[in-house]
Design a protein around this motif. Structure first.
Motif, mmCIF file in Angstrom:
data_model
loop_
_atom_site.group_PDB
_atom_site.id
_atom_site.type_symbol
_atom_site.label_atom_id
_atom_site.label_comp_id
_atom_site.label_asym_id
_atom_site.label_seq_id
_atom_site.Cartn_x
_atom_site.Cartn_y
_atom_site.Cartn_z
ATOM 1 N N GLU A 166 0.829 -1.206 0.000
ATOM 2 C CA GLU A 166 0.000 0.000 0.000
ATOM 3 C C GLU A 166 0.867 1.261 0.000
ATOM 4 O OE1 GLU A 166 -4.124 -1.184 2.262
ATOM 5 O OE2 GLU A 166 -2.360 -0.864 3.521
ATOM 6 N N ARG A 167 1.840 1.308 0.900
ATOM 7 C CA ARG A 167 2.654 2.506 1.085
ATOM 8 C C ARG A 167 3.468 2.851 -0.160
ATOM 9 N NH1 ARG A 167 5.946 0.884 5.228
ATOM 10 N NH2 ARG A 167 7.732 0.583 3.861
ATOM 11 N N GLU A 168 3.976 1.836 -0.841
ATOM 12 C CA GLU A 168 4.820 2.058 -2.006
ATOM 13 C C GLU A 168 4.043 2.047 -3.326
ATOM 14 O OE1 GLU A 168 8.203 -0.558 -1.866
ATOM 15 O OE2 GLU A 168 8.828 0.174 0.104
ATOM 16 N N ASN A 169 2.710 2.002 -3.225
ATOM 17 C CA ASN A 169 1.851 2.033 -4.424
ATOM 18 C C ASN A 169 2.264 0.979 -5.455
ATOM 19 O OD1 ASN A 169 0.288 4.301 -3.516
ATOM 20 N ND2 ASN A 169 2.004 5.624 -4.077
ATOM 21 N N LEU A 170 2.550 -0.227 -4.983
ATOM 22 C CA LEU A 170 3.047 -1.265 -5.886
ATOM 23 C C LEU A 170 1.990 -1.746 -6.876
ATOM 24 C CD1 LEU A 170 5.394 -3.385 -3.588
ATOM 25 C CD2 LEU A 170 5.990 -1.588 -5.219
ATOM 26 N N LEU A 171 0.710 -1.651 -6.520
ATOM 27 C CA LEU A 171 -0.324 -2.056 -7.479
ATOM 28 C C LEU A 171 -0.295 -1.137 -8.696
ATOM 29 C CD1 LEU A 171 -3.392 -2.880 -5.179
ATOM 30 C CD2 LEU A 171 -1.464 -4.327 -5.820
ATOM 31 N N GLN A 172 -0.197 0.167 -8.452
ATOM 32 C CA GLN A 172 -0.126 1.122 -9.565
ATOM 33 C C GLN A 172 1.161 0.934 -10.357
ATOM 34 O OE1 GLN A 172 -0.935 1.655 -6.405
ATOM 35 N NE2 GLN A 172 -2.327 3.392 -6.121
ATOM 36 N N ARG A 173 2.230 0.603 -9.671
ATOM 37 C CA ARG A 173 3.509 0.365 -10.346
ATOM 38 C C ARG A 173 3.396 -0.811 -11.314
ATOM 39 N NH1 ARG A 173 8.750 1.521 -8.798
ATOM 40 N NH2 ARG A 173 10.360 0.247 -9.805
ATOM 41 N N VAL A 174 2.737 -1.869 -10.875
ATOM 42 C CA VAL A 174 2.575 -3.052 -11.721
ATOM 43 C C VAL A 174 1.775 -2.711 -12.974
ATOM 44 C CG1 VAL A 174 1.447 -5.312 -11.853
ATOM 45 C CG2 VAL A 174 2.846 -4.730 -9.866
ATOM 46 N N VAL A 175 0.754 -1.882 -12.844
ATOM 47 C CA VAL A 175 -0.033 -1.482 -14.010
ATOM 48 C C VAL A 175 0.843 -0.761 -15.022
ATOM 49 C CG1 VAL A 175 -1.938 -0.029 -14.818
ATOM 50 C CG2 VAL A 175 -2.211 -1.401 -12.735
ATOM 51 N N LYS A 176 1.666 0.179 -14.567
ATOM 52 C CA LYS A 176 2.498 0.985 -15.464
ATOM 53 C C LYS A 176 3.678 0.194 -16.020
ATOM 54 C CE LYS A 176 3.607 5.023 -13.899
ATOM 55 N NZ LYS A 176 4.021 6.079 -12.928
ATOM 56 N N VAL A 177 4.489 -0.364 -15.138
ATOM 57 C CA VAL A 177 5.670 -1.097 -15.597
ATOM 58 C C VAL A 177 5.253 -2.393 -16.292
ATOM 59 C CG1 VAL A 177 7.867 -2.121 -14.913
ATOM 60 C CG2 VAL A 177 7.048 -0.075 -13.742
ATOM 61 N N GLY A 178 4.132 -2.985 -15.838
ATOM 62 C CA GLY A 178 3.641 -4.214 -16.461
ATOM 63 C C GLY A 178 3.268 -4.015 -17.915
ATOM 64 N N ALA A 179 2.701 -2.856 -18.256
ATOM 65 C CA ALA A 179 2.380 -2.577 -19.659
ATOM 66 C C ALA A 179 3.659 -2.536 -20.499
ATOM 67 C CB ALA A 179 1.624 -1.250 -19.758
ATOM 68 N N TYR A 180 4.707 -1.962 -19.940
ATOM 69 C CA TYR A 180 5.998 -1.912 -20.635
ATOM 70 C C TYR A 180 6.600 -3.309 -20.768
ATOM 71 C CZ TYR A 180 10.812 -0.431 -21.657
ATOM 72 O OH TYR A 180 12.046 -0.255 -22.231
ATOM 73 N N PHE A 181 6.473 -4.113 -19.717
ATOM 74 C CA PHE A 181 6.975 -5.490 -19.748
ATOM 75 C C PHE A 181 6.293 -6.279 -20.862
ATOM 76 C CE2 PHE A 181 7.476 -9.601 -17.035
ATOM 77 C CZ PHE A 181 8.682 -9.893 -17.646
ATOM 78 N N GLU A 182 4.973 -6.164 -20.956
ATOM 79 C CA GLU A 182 4.233 -6.845 -22.018
ATOM 80 C C GLU A 182 4.738 -6.395 -23.391
ATOM 81 O OE1 GLU A 182 -0.069 -6.888 -21.740
ATOM 82 O OE2 GLU A 182 0.053 -6.482 -19.585
ATOM 83 N N GLU A 183 4.884 -5.078 -23.555
ATOM 84 C CA GLU A 183 5.312 -4.513 -24.844
ATOM 85 C C GLU A 183 6.699 -5.014 -25.236
ATOM 86 O OE1 GLU A 183 6.682 -0.147 -26.582
ATOM 87 O OE2 GLU A 183 5.406 -0.256 -24.793
ATOM 88 N N ARG A 184 7.644 -4.991 -24.297
ATOM 89 C CA ARG A 184 9.007 -5.399 -24.632
ATOM 90 C C ARG A 184 9.104 -6.892 -24.918
ATOM 91 N NH1 ARG A 184 10.888 -2.371 -27.064
ATOM 92 N NH2 ARG A 184 13.078 -2.610 -26.555
ATOM 93 N N LEU A 185 8.382 -7.698 -24.158
ATOM 94 C CA LEU A 185 8.423 -9.144 -24.410
ATOM 95 C C LEU A 185 7.842 -9.498 -25.779
ATOM 96 C CD1 LEU A 185 7.522 -10.735 -20.961
ATOM 97 C CD2 LEU A 185 9.649 -11.035 -22.225
ATOM 98 N N GLN A 186 6.889 -8.700 -26.261
ATOM 99 C CA GLN A 186 6.304 -8.996 -27.569
ATOM 100 C C GLN A 186 7.347 -8.935 -28.682
ATOM 101 O OE1 GLN A 186 3.364 -10.187 -28.343
ATOM 102 N NE2 GLN A 186 2.582 -10.110 -26.238
ATOM 103 N N THR A 187 8.447 -8.193 -28.485
ATOM 104 C CA THR A 187 9.493 -8.137 -29.505
ATOM 105 C C THR A 187 10.152 -9.491 -29.717
ATOM 106 O OG1 THR A 187 11.261 -7.517 -27.942
ATOM 107 C CG2 THR A 187 9.965 -5.721 -28.893
ATOM 108 N N LEU A 188 10.052 -10.380 -28.737
ATOM 109 C CA LEU A 188 10.674 -11.700 -28.870
ATOM 110 C C LEU A 188 9.920 -12.596 -29.847
ATOM 111 C CD1 LEU A 188 11.658 -12.510 -25.161
ATOM 112 C CD2 LEU A 188 12.987 -11.331 -26.934
ATOM 113 N N ARG A 189 8.716 -12.210 -30.240
ATOM 114 C CA ARG A 189 7.959 -13.005 -31.208
ATOM 115 C C ARG A 189 8.724 -13.198 -32.511
ATOM 116 N NH1 ARG A 189 2.565 -14.131 -30.746
ATOM 117 N NH2 ARG A 189 1.446 -13.215 -28.969
#
Length: 484
Positions: free
Chosen positions: A342-365
């Motif tokens: 809660e204190r470190e807003n990790l849920l919001q972090r996952v939403v933001k960084v997670g979108a980037y993670f999905e995008e970068r991994l797609q390059t491996l296709r």
């Protein structure tokens, strides 16, 4: 015991690990880990690795946090253990139960503590039977789950599990009252079927199973919102909700197995309602509940269920539990873990960084061997295939996922091999630069494995033009994922 060779030999001699593959274990032994900090692990030879597996879907806040150590130590000093049976309680367990009720969706306000995910699922299974008997419906006992689903390794939980690789001939399973529907994996859908048609067919299959068995015989449906070790399967868009609606229409309890997805893995405390619009009757959870600092699981269930089981016969009691249910030290760790998220807003972090993670991994296709890249946010998977056009996989005996993970490990990256898959579930603290590191090193490992497969005769050598195209696209993909 400080000598690496001695530790390695003692491990082989004495510790039978979960899912031990006997032949390879005797030949290769284990990677012996000695310390960790955040997302970084060190082995007993002082080699460093980025842990893209997050332990086992569980080290959500990262390892080595001093405030977690202090909280655990203080609780040990204050009250290291308390009997949880019947009319005994302890303050951390009560506080955690109240917190979980606040975080859980709808009227899920009741908590039964367990020792982990498998025992949470096993408890849900027993609770469901107890509930149906209390209702005066002793014949309503059949359980529906999915092929590819994973629900644990106790007898009941493994029987509910539908992963073919985990249902081996040498073990026995409950087979008369547990049934499995098709896996909602669109990558493996029949040729020519679009995603909506595929979803319609899955819902219709469930309806047919209800018609076959009779709704009055079916007690519950077990479902991971996103299938985890079965291949990180994100079902078609309206699949989860439509399956839930069928359950509601036929008086079938809906069990959301959120052992993996809860506590931030996909950016929510619980994924079932916030991500998929499903209000379950029961939620099972563990892993991220304590971020792996101590073993703890929980079976959360609705007031509706509690009202049924707690009324009626005045002598009724729930004759099930564990010595370590509601363990005060584990519960104190869970409370601190939730506070940090809660204190470190990790849920919001996952939403933001997670979108980037999905995008970068797609390059491996674009790389050879990569058939599919799928998942959501900090729960991702690369599926490796022999033929990208036909989606033919390598023989299980080749264990292509392990080939790739071994080469990634040599480059300082830990990813999880599951036969022909490589799965990633990093700590929720992963940043953009670490995403780039993961994609770069995994891409290199895939290219190296492809070269090794060709060299050893498992794949034909590509023609000059094809080889050049592979090299060019691979270089571009990997270069594009390097840190700026």
């Amino acid at each position: 015991m400080t000598n690496h060779k001695q530790i390695w030999e003692a491990d082989k001699r004495h510790w039978m690990h979960p899912w031990t593959h006997f032949e390879s274990f005797q030949q290769e032994g284990s990677l012996i880990l000695s310390r960790a900090r955040g997302s970084r692990l060190w082995d007993s030879n002082a080699n460093s690795y980025f842990d893209a597996v997050g332990g086992l879907w569980c080290t959500n806040i990262g390892l080595g946090r001093e405030e977690m150590a202090e909280t655990i130590a203080e609780q040990v000093r204050q009250l290291a253990y308390a009997n949880p049976f019947v009319d005994m309680a302890n303050e951390p367990a009560v506080a955690l139960a109240e917190k979980l009720a606040q975080l859980a969706p709808g009227d899920i306000n009741r908590v039964f503590f367990t020792c982990g995910g498998s025992t949470a699922v096993d408890t849900a299974f027993r609770l469901i039977h107890f509930y149906q008997n209390c209702r005066g419906m002793p014949h309503k006992k059949h359980i529906i789950a999915r092929r590819g689903g994973y629900h644990g390794s106790t007898y009941a939980a493994m029987s509910i599990t539908g992963k073919s690789g985990d249902r081996i001939a040498e073990f026995d399973y409950i087979s008369d009252t547990i049934h499995h529907l098709s896996c909602p994996n669109y990558y493996r859908a029949p040729e020519g079927m679009d995603e909506q048609q595929f979803c319609d067919s899955l819902v219709e299959e469930f309806q047919q199973k209800i018609d076959q068995l009779g709704a009055d015989k079916i007690a519950a449906f077990f479902a991971e919102p996103i299938l985890g070790s079965g291949g990180v399967i994100v079902p078609p868009a309206d699949y989860n909700r439509r399956m839930w609606e069928l359950c509601k229409a036929n008086d079938i309890l809906y069990v959301a197995d959120e052992v993996v997805t809860a506590f931030g893995r996909v950016g929510h405390w619980f994924a079932c309602e916030e991500m998929f619009g499903v209000q379950p009757d029961i939620i099972t959870c563990a892993k991220g509940l304590t971020s792996g600092y101590l073993p703890l699981g929980a079976t959360l269930f609705s007031d509706r269920i509690y009202e049924v089981i707690s009324s009626g016969d005045s002598d009724r009691y729930f004759a099930s539990g564990f010595t370590y249910s509601g363990h005060p030290v584990a519960c104190a760790a869970a409370l601190k873990n939730i506070e940090i998220i809660e204190r470190e807003n990790l849920l919001q972090r996952v939403v933001k960084v997670g979108a980037y993670f999905e995008e970068r991994l797609q390059t491996l296709r674009e790389l050879p061997l990569v058939g599919d890249v799928r998942g959501k946010r900090f729960m991702m998977c690369v599926e490796n295939v022999r033929d990208k056009n036909t989606r033919e996989v390598f023989p299980d005996s080749l264990n292509i996922g392990k080939w790739i993970s071994d080469r990634a490990e040599e480059a300082g990256l830990i990813v999880r091999p599951i036969v022909h898959l490589n799965v990633m579930s990093p700590p929720l603290t992963m940043d953009y630069q670490e995403v780039d590191f993961v994609v770069e090193r995994l891409g290199q490992a895939i290219l190296q494995t492809h070269s090794d497969l060709v060299a050893e005769g498992h794949l034909p050598a590509p023609s000059g033009a094809v080889a050049g195209a592979i090299s060019g696209s691979a270089s571009a993909s990997i270069a594009g994922s390097l840190p700026a």
